[in-house]
Design a protein around this motif. Structure first.
Motif, PDB file in Angstrom:
ATOM      1  N   THR A   4       0.859  -1.184   0.000  1.00 19.07           N
ATOM      2  CA  THR A   4       0.000   0.000   0.000  1.00 19.07           C
ATOM      3  C   THR A   4       0.890   1.227   0.000  1.00 19.07           C
ATOM      4  OG1 THR A   4      -0.103   0.014   2.418  1.00 19.07           O
ATOM      5  CG2 THR A   4      -1.874  -1.139   1.252  1.00 19.07           C
ATOM      6  N   SER A   5       0.344   2.347  -0.435  1.00 21.65           N
ATOM      7  CA  SER A   5       1.147   3.572  -0.477  1.00 21.65           C
ATOM      8  C   SER A   5       0.340   4.745   0.048  1.00 21.65           C
ATOM      9  CB  SER A   5       1.615   3.861  -1.908  1.00 21.65           C
ATOM     10  OG  SER A   5       0.517   4.222  -2.719  1.00 21.65           O
ATOM     11  N   ARG A   6       1.057   5.762   0.446  1.00 23.06           N
ATOM     12  CA  ARG A   6       0.446   7.022   0.863  1.00 23.06           C
ATOM     13  C   ARG A   6       1.407   8.152   0.514  1.00 23.06           C
ATOM     14  NH1 ARG A   6       0.101   6.124   7.228  1.00 23.06           N
ATOM     15  NH2 ARG A   6      -0.648   4.134   6.445  1.00 23.06           N
ATOM     16  N   ARG A  76       5.711   3.817   0.586  1.00 20.64           N
ATOM     17  CA  ARG A  76       5.078   2.545   0.208  1.00 20.64           C
ATOM     18  C   ARG A  76       5.559   1.438   1.141  1.00 20.64           C
ATOM     19  NH1 ARG A  76       2.199   0.080  -3.508  1.00 20.64           N
ATOM     20  NH2 ARG A  76       1.969   1.988  -4.756  1.00 20.64           N
ATOM     21  N   MET A  77       4.620   0.660   1.652  1.00 22.06           N
ATOM     22  CA  MET A  77       4.915  -0.492   2.491  1.00 22.06           C
ATOM     23  C   MET A  77       4.776  -1.761   1.671  1.00 22.06           C
ATOM     24  SD  MET A  77       3.370  -3.220   4.198  1.00 22.06           S
ATOM     25  CE  MET A  77       1.657  -2.753   4.286  1.00 22.06           C
ATOM     26  N   VAL A  78       5.683  -2.699   1.854  1.00 23.83           N
ATOM     27  CA  VAL A  78       5.618  -4.010   1.210  1.00 23.83           C
ATOM     28  C   VAL A  78       5.771  -5.052   2.311  1.00 23.83           C
ATOM     29  CG1 VAL A  78       6.580  -5.548  -0.528  1.00 23.83           C
ATOM     30  CG2 VAL A  78       6.710  -3.061  -0.861  1.00 23.83           C
ATOM     31  N   HIS A 120      14.161  -1.557   6.618  1.00 28.11           N
ATOM     32  CA  HIS A 120      13.663  -2.820   7.168  1.00 28.11           C
ATOM     33  C   HIS A 120      13.750  -2.727   8.694  1.00 28.11           C
ATOM     34  CE1 HIS A 120      14.137  -7.474   7.648  1.00 28.11           C
ATOM     35  NE2 HIS A 120      12.879  -7.092   7.760  1.00 28.11           N
ATOM     36  N   HIS A 121      12.635  -2.931   9.362  1.00 24.02           N
ATOM     37  CA  HIS A 121      12.663  -2.888  10.831  1.00 24.02           C
ATOM     38  C   HIS A 121      11.853  -4.030  11.425  1.00 24.02           C
ATOM     39  CE1 HIS A 121       9.423   0.446  10.169  1.00 24.02           C
ATOM     40  NE2 HIS A 121       8.927  -0.746   9.943  1.00 24.02           N
ATOM     41  N   GLY A 122      12.080  -5.232  10.944  1.00 28.48           N
ATOM     42  CA  GLY A 122      11.457  -6.424  11.516  1.00 28.48           C
ATOM     43  C   GLY A 122      10.083  -6.695  10.951  1.00 28.48           C
ATOM     44  N   ASP A 123       9.471  -7.774  11.437  1.00 23.17           N
ATOM     45  CA  ASP A 123       8.117  -8.172  11.069  1.00 23.17           C
ATOM     46  C   ASP A 123       7.991  -8.480   9.582  1.00 23.17           C
ATOM     47  OD1 ASP A 123       5.518  -8.863  11.598  1.00 23.17           O
ATOM     48  OD2 ASP A 123       4.747  -6.815  11.509  1.00 23.17           O
ATOM     49  N   ASN A 124       9.096  -8.835   8.933  1.00 24.71           N
ATOM     50  CA  ASN A 124       9.085  -9.307   7.550  1.00 24.71           C
ATOM     51  C   ASN A 124       8.425  -8.330   6.585  1.00 24.71           C
ATOM     52  OD1 ASN A 124      10.215 -11.281   5.991  1.00 24.71           O
ATOM     53  ND2 ASN A 124       8.437 -12.622   6.014  1.00 24.71           N
ATOM     54  N   HIS A 125       8.765  -7.054   6.724  1.00 22.11           N
ATOM     55  CA  HIS A 125       8.268  -6.070   5.766  1.00 22.11           C
ATOM     56  C   HIS A 125       9.261  -4.920   5.665  1.00 22.11           C
ATOM     57  CE1 HIS A 125       6.967  -4.036   9.462  1.00 22.11           C
ATOM     58  NE2 HIS A 125       6.880  -2.937   8.741  1.00 22.11           N
ATOM     59  N   ILE A 126       9.123  -4.144   4.609  1.00 23.22           N
ATOM     60  CA  ILE A 126       9.952  -2.966   4.422  1.00 23.22           C
ATOM     61  C   ILE A 126       9.075  -1.762   4.125  1.00 23.22           C
ATOM     62  CG2 ILE A 126      11.997  -4.218   3.601  1.00 23.22           C
ATOM     63  CD1 ILE A 126      11.162  -3.383   0.726  1.00 23.22           C
ATOM     64  N   HIS A 127       9.673  -0.583   4.324  1.00 21.31           N
ATOM     65  CA  HIS A 127       9.038   0.680   3.938  1.00 21.31           C
ATOM     66  C   HIS A 127       9.939   1.361   2.914  1.00 21.31           C
ATOM     67  CE1 HIS A 127       5.853   0.963   7.091  1.00 21.31           C
ATOM     68  NE2 HIS A 127       6.674   0.114   7.689  1.00 21.31           N
ATOM     69  N   ILE A 128       9.361   1.728   1.808  1.00 20.59           N
ATOM     70  CA  ILE A 128      10.087   2.491   0.785  1.00 20.59           C
ATOM     71  C   ILE A 128       9.671   3.952   0.913  1.00 20.59           C
ATOM     72  CG2 ILE A 128      10.398   2.850  -1.691  1.00 20.59           C
ATOM     73  CD1 ILE A 128       9.759  -0.167  -2.042  1.00 20.59           C
ATOM     74  N   LEU A 129      10.651   4.825   1.096  1.00 24.39           N
ATOM     75  CA  LEU A 129      10.382   6.260   1.222  1.00 24.39           C
ATOM     76  C   LEU A 129      11.109   6.970   0.098  1.00 24.39           C
ATOM     77  CD1 LEU A 129       8.843   8.113   3.248  1.00 24.39           C
ATOM     78  CD2 LEU A 129      11.077   8.713   4.171  1.00 24.39           C
TER      79      LEU A 129
END
Length: 588
Positions: A4-6, A76-78, A120-129
């Motif tokens: 999802t993205s914002r 965007r979160m993946v 990457h900060h855990g919980d098996n996901h990343i944030h793209i900024l």
């Protein structure tokens, strides 16, 4: 994987969130796994790097652009599915590069791409900024980025052997499913200790007001009865443009409004008016001396549901399935409103699960839609059940059996179309309905089973012979081997004592292809035969005279009301006021 993205306007605040503890201290070891050039400062692993330095590097092109960019921050979160393995930083870095390329942030080999980082900060996901001004001082073209990113995720899932969620990315799925609550809504519900978000509760309330409503005036009056606020938005010409709804709230900021399209695709003004235009049959008056109204309307609704089951199980058009699904949700909503606490929660959960089986991008068939909506209206008109035993309990078990079969054939149709998510939702609805059915059917089935075990051997053998003559050998053998066979044998014996031909009853009740999908065909046949023969509710053994009276009554009546005398216009009953959720009290 999901993404999802914002957008935003403050790069530093976004970085503070990514490198901070999170809203619930869920961020652990935040660090960069990739960036636009591979040399971006990383405040998570480099003790000398700061968030301000990273902000300045990301905002360089925005500052050089020199003009106001309303929202220059792209976030965007993946996230991988919980069932997926933990991905390494190198794998996440590759995924991040592919996503920013697909979204239009920075194409492979483009020296003028936007600046971006992946945290990457855990919980098996990343944030793209990223910031959306390119090195050539033009703004990135991001229109359609969500679709492109999801298309790339499908390929990533295949390559990395992750859980395949491609069926949730089809236009049909996006258009059909109810609109999901956003993160702020989920946090608000959690903070207030509510099981459901305001959007979900509002959608359920709007559906209950719509269920079986004959027109807009009745629909809006039902919303008012539930305390739901509404407005009809209008064009400058005065024509209605759409609805918006809100739950009452004591917040100083006032109510939170949702348009119909923000609740579900079929709750927009055009879609709701389309239902009203199809028309609806007014409930038939109960015949004097007949079964109590809640029981009678449940028997008639189960007959309508059985017809819908046969329609879907026989190579239907998409429009027919769409109509049956929409109508079934209305039937379930009215059934939940008029059912006792014993089964109300499970029926409501089945209705909510069935919302995820809607068929989009097709026009609902008018005949099927009218039949199901008319059944829903009659359930409301019949009023709440007075108890869980006797005739009403038997009628409840009968309609729930029919609805279980309907959910099963809906699942089978979606599975044949490759709609895995919708098929799973229909199976979940069937599970809820089975739980509700068990609560109503346990005592009646126990009575019938006891009576079946007490049948004389000659009577028992005669009913078994009737089954073998009527059904294919494999189906007959399965029936007779079932735990519920004794209940069916008792029902056939009662019908025979009432003057019915067991073979004819079996032929009519079993002459549908979907019977083979039932978990217990013997139970399905038991309730269908009891409904067709108008047998009394299971309990203490009925007398021979009672069975004869029931049979005579069933032969002398039809499902329709009598035709009025010539020149007399039929007067439909007044529209029923639906029960307010939570207001049901069983009769003593």
């Amino acid at each position: 994987m999901i993404t999802t993205s914002r957008s935003g306007k403050n790069t530093l605040e976004a970085l503070k969130y990514l490198y901070g503890p999170g809203r619930r201290n869920e961020h652990t070891d935040p660090h960069l796994v990739a960036s636009w050039d591979g040399f971006a400062p990383d405040p998570g692993r480099d003790g000398e790097a700061t968030l301000a330095q990273l902000r300045d590097a990301l905002d360089l092109h925005v500052v050089c652009y020199g003009r106001l960019v309303k929202k220059h921050v792209y976030h965007r979160m993946v996230r991988a599915d919980p069932s997926d393995r933990n991905l390494s930083d190198e794998e996440w870095a590759d995924i991040a590069r592919r996503i920013v390329a697909a979204a239009g942030i920075a194409q492979d080999g483009d020296p003028n791409g936007c600046r971006w980082v992946a945290v990457h900060h855990g919980d098996n996901h990343i944030h793209i900024l990223a910031t959306t001004v390119r090195a050539d001082l033009t703004q990135a073209r991001l229109r359609g980025d969500q679709y492109r990113a999801e298309t790339e995720l499908t390929e990533i899932e295949r390559q990395y052997r992750l859980k395949d969620l491609s069926d949730t990315r089809t236009p049909e799925y996006r258009a059909a499913i109810p609109k999901r609550a956003k993160s702020p809504e989920l946090r608000k519900a959690e903070r207030l200790g509510q099981e459901e978000t305001g959007r979900t509760r509002l959608r359920t309330g709007v559906r209950r007001a719509l269920a079986g409503a004959a027109g807009e005036e009745e629909f809006l009056s039902r919303l008012t009865a539930q305390g739901i606020q509404f407005e009809v938005r209008r064009l400058p010409s005065g024509d209605a443009r759409g609805y918006k709804f809100a739950l009452p709230t004591g917040d100083p900021g006032g109510p939170v409004w949702f348009s119909g399209s923000q609740l579900a695709a079929d709750l927009t003004l055009p879609k709701i008016h389309e239902r009203f235009a199809i028309g609806i049959d007014e409930p038939a008056l109960s015949r004097p001396g007949g079964k109590g109204r809640p029981a009678a309307v449940r028997y008639r609704a189960s007959t309508t549901t059985d017809h819908a089951v046969a329609t879907i199980d026989d190579e239907p058009r998409a429009g027919q399935v769409a109509a049956v699904v929409s109508g079934a949700i209305e039937v379930l909503d009215t059934l939940a409103l008029t059912s006792p606490v014993l089964s109300r929660k499970e029926i409501n959960q089945a209705a909510r699960a069935l919302e995820f089986t809607a068929v989009a991008r097709t026009r609902a068939a008018r005949g099927e839609m009218r039949a199901m909506r008319s059944a829903a209206r009659e359930l409301l008109y019949g009023g709440p059940m007075g108890g869980t035993g006797g005739e009403e309990g038997t009628a409840a078990a009968t309609i729930l059996t029919s609805l279980v079969l309907l959910a099963i054939v809906i699942a089978k149709w979606h599975a044949a179309q490759g709609h895995r998510r919708q098929a799973d939702a229909a199976r979940a609805a069937a599970d809820h309905l089975r739980a509700a059915y068990t609560r109503h059917a346990a005592k009646p089935i126990a009575h019938l089973t006891l009576e079946g075990h007490c049948l004389p051997k000659a009577d028992h053998d005669r009913q078994a012979d009737a089954v073998r003559r009527t059904l294919p050998a494999d189906q007959a053998a399965r029936l007779i081997a079932e735990d519920n066979w004794a209940a069916l044998a008792a029902t056939l014996a009662q019908a025979e004592a009432a003057g019915h031909d067991p073979t004819t009853l079996l032929t009519n009740a079993a002459g549908r292809r979907e019977l083979a999908t039932a978990a217990s065909p013997a139970a399905v046949l038991t309730w269908r035969i009891r409904r067709a023969a108008h047998l009394p509710a299971p309990g203490p053994a009925a007398t021979h005279d009672e069975l004869r009276t029931s049979a005579a009554l069933s032969r002398s009546t039809t499902r329709r009301t009598t035709t009025p005398a010539a020149g007399t216009a039929p007067q439909p009953p007044a529209p029923p006021a639906p029960p307010v959720p939570g207001s049901y009290r069983p009769k003593r």
